[in-house]
Design an enzyme around this catalytic site. Structure first.
Site, short mmCIF file in Angstrom:
data_model
loop_
_atom_site.label_atom_id
_atom_site.label_comp_id
_atom_site.label_asym_id
_atom_site.label_seq_id
_atom_site.Cartn_x
_atom_site.Cartn_y
_atom_site.Cartn_z
N GLU A 51 0.84 -1.21 0.00
CA GLU A 51 0.00 0.00 0.00
C GLU A 51 0.87 1.25 0.00
OE1 GLU A 51 0.02 -2.61 2.03
OE2 GLU A 51 -1.84 -2.81 3.16
N CYS B 191 -2.07 -2.58 7.40
CA CYS B 191 -1.60 -2.49 8.79
C CYS B 191 -1.78 -1.05 9.29
CB CYS B 191 -0.12 -2.90 8.86
SG CYS B 191 0.98 -1.65 8.18
N CYS C 242 0.35 1.57 7.29
CA CYS C 242 -0.22 1.89 5.97
C CYS C 242 -1.53 2.66 6.13
CB CYS C 242 -0.43 0.63 5.16
SG CYS C 242 1.12 -0.10 4.62
N1 LIG Z 1 -1.36 -5.06 4.38
C1 LIG Z 1 -0.12 -5.58 4.28
C2 LIG Z 1 0.35 -6.48 5.20
C3 LIG Z 1 1.61 -7.00 5.05
N2 LIG Z 1 2.36 -6.62 3.99
C4 LIG Z 1 3.66 -7.25 3.77
C5 LIG Z 1 4.74 -7.11 4.79
C6 LIG Z 1 5.51 -8.39 4.66
O1 LIG Z 1 6.41 -8.30 3.55
C7 LIG Z 1 4.43 -9.40 4.36
C8 LIG Z 1 3.85 -10.05 5.59
O2 LIG Z 1 4.68 -11.14 5.94
P1 LIG Z 1 4.24 -12.25 6.99
O3 LIG Z 1 4.25 -11.62 8.34
O4 LIG Z 1 2.86 -12.74 6.61
O5 LIG Z 1 5.29 -13.31 6.84
O6 LIG Z 1 3.42 -8.65 3.71
C9 LIG Z 1 1.88 -5.72 3.08
O7 LIG Z 1 2.55 -5.39 2.08
N3 LIG Z 1 0.65 -5.20 3.26
ZN LIG Z 2 1.29 -1.88 6.02
#
Ligand SMILES: Nc1ccn([C@H]2C[C@H](O)[C@@H](COP(=O)(O)O)O2)c(=O)n1
Ligand SMILES: [Zn+2]
Length: 169
Positions: A89, A113, A116
């Site tokens: 995002e 999150c 973001c």
């Molecule tokens: N809304 C989101 C949530 C997470 N991400 C990214 C950050 C990490 O690269 C990955 C999450 O990794 P995990 O904890 O599941 O091994 O996803 C995002 O881009 N946007």
């Molecule tokens: Zn985020």
């Protein structure tokens, strides 16, 4: 029916099985996620104007100059990916080269999150369409929703149509 004074031939009917706007933009977000090098979770985002124009896209990855091969994709330990990765995002917001994102909609494959959420609110994005919400029990997502609700950002879950689109790359 008459057209320029002449009798008009019966029109050829349009295709009816074209994809919807939601399918189109979530599809673009899903395709963007395929660019992610994260071995565990690949996330894609697509930002769209109120008149259905794609403004920007992004996926989760390391910043420019921080090699995907040198920096760690570990989830744990002192040297882990959470220090280095930029979320899809935020990348989509930062990738935008136009003026304002006021009133735009963000399609994202995973609920944003808290970090973001702040960027989404501050950029003027007014609606989030998300596919998955697998971290809904985490404080990051709980606080994200608190802020988004307070700021009046609409949130709705994408309803999968089940339509399959075959793209041979
Ligand atoms: N809304 C989101 C949530 C997470 N991400 C990214 C950050 C990490 O690269 C990955 C999450 O990794 P995990 O904890 O599941 O091994 O996803 C995002 O881009 N946007
Ligand atoms: Zn985020």
């Amino acid at each position: 029916m008459r057209f320029h004074g002449k009798k008009r031939r019966k029109k050829v009917a349009k295709r009816e099985d074209y994809i919807s706007w939601d399918e189109y933009f979530m599809g673009v977000a899903m395709l963007s996620a395929k660019r992610s090098k994260d071995p565990n979770t690949q996330v894609g985002a697509c930002i769209v104007s109120q008149d259905h124009k794609i403004l920007s896209m992004g996926y989760n990855g390391f910043p420019i100059g921080c090699s995907d091969d040198d920096f760690s994709w570990d989830r744990e330990g002192d040297d882990n990916k959470y220090y280095y990765s930029t979320h899809s995002e935020l990348n989509a917001i930062l990738n935008y080269r136009g003026g304002s994102l006021e009133g735009a909609v963000i399609y994202v494959t995973l609920f944003p999150c808290n970090e973001c959420a702040k960027a989404i609110i501050q950029s003027g994005i007014k609606e989030i369409v998300y596919a998955e919400d697998k971290y809904h029990e985490t404080m990051s997502v709980i606080t994200s929703k608190l802020m988004l609700r307070s700021a009046g950002v609409l949130m709705r879950q994408y309803e999968p149509s089940g339509r399959e689109v075959l793209i041979t790359l």
